[in-house]
Design an enzyme around this catalytic site. Structure first.
Site, PDB file in Angstrom:
ATOM      1  N   GLU A 178     -94.874 -54.939  13.900  1.00  0.00           N
ATOM      2  CA  GLU A 178     -93.443 -55.154  14.537  1.00  0.00           C
ATOM      3  C   GLU A 178     -93.730 -55.373  16.119  1.00  0.00           C
ATOM      4  O   GLU A 178     -93.112 -56.114  16.915  1.00  0.00           O
ATOM      5  CB  GLU A 178     -92.702 -53.819  14.274  1.00  0.00           C
ATOM      6  N   TYR A 187     -68.298 -59.105  31.814  1.00  0.00           N
ATOM      7  CA  TYR A 187     -69.187 -58.818  30.777  1.00  0.00           C
ATOM      8  C   TYR A 187     -70.367 -59.857  30.767  1.00  0.00           C
ATOM      9  O   TYR A 187     -71.248 -59.482  30.155  1.00  0.00           O
ATOM     10  CB  TYR A 187     -68.289 -59.041  29.726  1.00  0.00           C
ATOM     11  N   GLU A 201     -82.346 -46.316  17.281  1.00  0.00           N
ATOM     12  CA  GLU A 201     -81.485 -45.113  17.806  1.00  0.00           C
ATOM     13  C   GLU A 201     -81.584 -45.086  19.256  1.00  0.00           C
ATOM     14  O   GLU A 201     -80.575 -44.959  19.822  1.00  0.00           O
ATOM     15  CB  GLU A 201     -81.711 -44.010  17.091  1.00  0.00           C
ATOM     16  N   LYS A 233     -80.635 -54.130  12.983  1.00  0.00           N
ATOM     17  CA  LYS A 233     -82.033 -54.798  12.749  1.00  0.00           C
ATOM     18  C   LYS A 233     -82.194 -55.241  11.315  1.00  0.00           C
ATOM     19  O   LYS A 233     -82.438 -54.642  10.182  1.00  0.00           O
ATOM     20  CB  LYS A 233     -82.989 -53.533  12.758  1.00  0.00           C
TER      21      LYS A 233
END
Length: 127
Positions: A28, A58, A78, A104
């Protein structure tokens, strides 16, 4: 931790997609993957004048999220959700609380699934 009060108003950035290298596996870190972020910015804007200086910009939030997702590497989504939420609250003083979802969709799992995501709601007083 307290339960967030019902929001009065919010701006939602939904489906922000980035290529990044988060995850616990070495592959990864090398190959990377697609991560999708949603951010709900809760702040009172009823009666707001039509002046960007009185609102949450924004575009600035997008740039902060992009940097948090693409620059540092985390093993856990997380932790990434936490870092994004804290950054938004630090950078945007008008935001009272923020909900961040980090998706994900191609997590390395051995089965068929639609998505994996981590969701976090933080209030300013949680900082």
């Amino acid at each position: 931790m307290t339960t967030p009060t019902p929001p009065h108003s919010r701006v939602v950035l939904q489906g922000l997609e980035f290529h990044a290298r988060h995850g616990v596996f070495d592959t990864e870190a090398v190959l990377g993957a697609r991560f999708i972020v949603d951010a709900e910015l809760h702040y009172p804007f009823a009666g707001l004048t039509d002046d960007l200086n009185e609102a949450v910009n924004y575009a600035e939030v997008y740039a902060a999220i992009q940097q948090e997702v693409t620059v540092p590497r985390h093993q856990l989504i997380e932790v990434l959700a936490d870092r994004i939420a804290r950054r938004v609250l630090r950078d945007q003083p008008r935001v009272t609380h923020v909900t961040v979802r980090v998706h994900k969709p191609f997590a390395p799992l051995p089965g068929v699934f639609r998505d994996v995501y981590a969701e976090l709601t933080l209030r300013r007083e949680d900082l």
